[in-house]
Design a protein around this motif. Structure first.
Motif, PDB file in Angstrom:
ATOM      1  N   LYS A 115       0.952  -1.329   0.056  1.00 35.23           N
ATOM      2  CA  LYS A 115      -0.126  -0.045   0.045  1.00 35.23           C
ATOM      3  C   LYS A 115       0.714   1.200   0.093  1.00 35.23           C
ATOM      4  O   LYS A 115       0.547   2.322  -0.653  1.00 35.23           O
ATOM      5  CB  LYS A 115      -0.859   0.002   1.318  1.00 35.23           C
ATOM      6  N   TRP A 116       1.920   1.311   0.991  1.00 34.28           N
ATOM      7  CA  TRP A 116       2.841   2.559   0.989  1.00 34.28           C
ATOM      8  C   TRP A 116       3.499   2.742  -0.279  1.00 34.28           C
ATOM      9  O   TRP A 116       3.681   3.815  -0.812  1.00 34.28           O
ATOM     10  CB  TRP A 116       3.633   2.170   2.086  1.00 34.28           C
ATOM     11  N   ALA A 117       3.997   1.684  -1.104  1.00 35.60           N
ATOM     12  CA  ALA A 117       4.730   1.655  -2.172  1.00 35.60           C
ATOM     13  C   ALA A 117       3.751   2.171  -3.351  1.00 35.60           C
ATOM     14  O   ALA A 117       4.120   3.033  -4.244  1.00 35.60           O
ATOM     15  CB  ALA A 117       5.334   0.238  -2.635  1.00 35.60           C
ATOM     16  N   PHE A 118       2.428   1.791  -3.395  1.00 39.33           N
ATOM     17  CA  PHE A 118       1.488   2.033  -4.503  1.00 39.33           C
ATOM     18  C   PHE A 118       1.148   3.461  -3.921  1.00 39.33           C
ATOM     19  O   PHE A 118       1.189   4.334  -5.343  1.00 39.33           O
ATOM     20  CB  PHE A 118       0.254   1.305  -4.487  1.00 39.33           C
ATOM     21  N   GLY A 162      10.370  -1.782   0.918  1.00 44.20           N
ATOM     22  CA  GLY A 162       9.968  -1.556  -0.341  1.00 44.20           C
ATOM     23  C   GLY A 162       9.417  -0.432  -0.819  1.00 44.20           C
ATOM     24  O   GLY A 162       8.452  -0.270  -1.871  1.00 44.20           O
ATOM     25  N   ILE A 163       9.254   0.886   0.026  1.00 45.25           N
ATOM     26  CA  ILE A 163       8.202   1.849  -0.513  1.00 45.25           C
ATOM     27  C   ILE A 163       8.662   2.549  -1.695  1.00 45.25           C
ATOM     28  O   ILE A 163       7.839   2.895  -2.372  1.00 45.25           O
ATOM     29  CB  ILE A 163       8.657   3.017   0.586  1.00 45.25           C
ATOM     30  N   SER A 220       7.642   3.018  -7.738  1.00 42.17           N
ATOM     31  CA  SER A 220       7.791   4.179  -8.151  1.00 42.17           C
ATOM     32  C   SER A 220       9.351   3.994  -9.058  1.00 42.17           C
ATOM     33  O   SER A 220       9.512   4.429 -10.179  1.00 42.17           O
ATOM     34  CB  SER A 220       8.245   5.334  -7.148  1.00 42.17           C
ATOM     35  N   ALA A 221      10.163   3.370  -8.361  1.00 42.65           N
ATOM     36  CA  ALA A 221      11.263   2.749  -9.061  1.00 42.65           C
ATOM     37  C   ALA A 221      11.145   1.793 -10.374  1.00 42.65           C
ATOM     38  O   ALA A 221      11.581   1.931 -11.437  1.00 42.65           O
ATOM     39  CB  ALA A 221      12.162   2.063  -8.249  1.00 42.65           C
ATOM     40  N   LEU A 222      10.098   1.108 -10.134  1.00 40.89           N
ATOM     41  CA  LEU A 222       9.707   0.167 -11.617  1.00 40.89           C
ATOM     42  C   LEU A 222       9.310   1.146 -12.605  1.00 40.89           C
ATOM     43  O   LEU A 222       9.655   1.042 -13.891  1.00 40.89           O
ATOM     44  CB  LEU A 222       8.596  -0.653 -10.780  1.00 40.89           C
ATOM     45  N   ALA A 223       8.488   2.033 -12.384  1.00 39.25           N
ATOM     46  CA  ALA A 223       7.815   3.049 -13.369  1.00 39.25           C
ATOM     47  C   ALA A 223       8.966   3.887 -14.089  1.00 39.25           C
ATOM     48  O   ALA A 223       9.145   4.097 -15.150  1.00 39.25           O
ATOM     49  CB  ALA A 223       6.726   3.756 -12.805  1.00 39.25           C
ATOM     50  N   ASN A 267      13.014  -4.524   0.095  1.00 38.72           N
ATOM     51  CA  ASN A 267      13.928  -3.831  -0.173  1.00 38.72           C
ATOM     52  C   ASN A 267      13.912  -2.983  -1.446  1.00 38.72           C
ATOM     53  O   ASN A 267      14.232  -1.759  -1.493  1.00 38.72           O
ATOM     54  CB  ASN A 267      15.308  -4.433  -0.118  1.00 38.72           C
ATOM     55  N   PHE A 268      13.178  -3.622  -2.206  1.00 34.90           N
ATOM     56  CA  PHE A 268      12.667  -3.095  -3.592  1.00 34.90           C
ATOM     57  C   PHE A 268      13.354  -3.526  -4.929  1.00 34.90           C
ATOM     58  O   PHE A 268      13.863  -2.994  -5.651  1.00 34.90           O
ATOM     59  CB  PHE A 268      13.202  -1.623  -3.612  1.00 34.90           C
TER      60      PHE A 268
END
Length: 108
Positions: free
Chosen positions: A26-29, A56-57, A61-64, A107-108
């Protein structure tokens, strides 16, 4: 005040209503959605975006950013993740070791 003089902005994101995701998800999204909303509103993109490395916050964002999605507003931003404590704790800090890909995603 020094940070304001240097044009540094801190933003606190509020809790999400995306109840169907696990909390770190949720936080990451929510972080990704916030950047996306800023872009749609015509806000100026950030030069540098800092995330803490826990849970993994920065994941979505990093994936996008890596997928070069223009809508996320991070195409020309540098993403900095400060630390990677989960992998360190799991592998070197006396933890159980990595058990699945979920350990890396935290971790992400």
């Amino acid at each position: 005040q020094e940070l304001q003089a240097d044009n540094v902005t801190f933003v606190l994101l509020y809790k999400s209503r995306h109840y169907y995701l696990p909390v770190p998800g949720k936080w990451a999204f929510e972080a990704y959605a916030w950047f996306n909303d800023r872009q749609l509103a015509g806000e100026v993109p950030f030069h540098v975006v800092h995330f803490h490395g826990n849970h993994g916050i920065a994941y979505y964002s990093a994936l996008a950013r890596v997928q070069n999605l223009e809508a996320c507003g991070l195409a020309n931003s540098r993403i900095v993740v400060s630390v990677l404590p989960h992998v360190w704790l799991a592998t070197r800090g006396g933890g159980r070791g990595l058990q699945s890909v979920d350990d890396l995603e935290l971790n992400f």
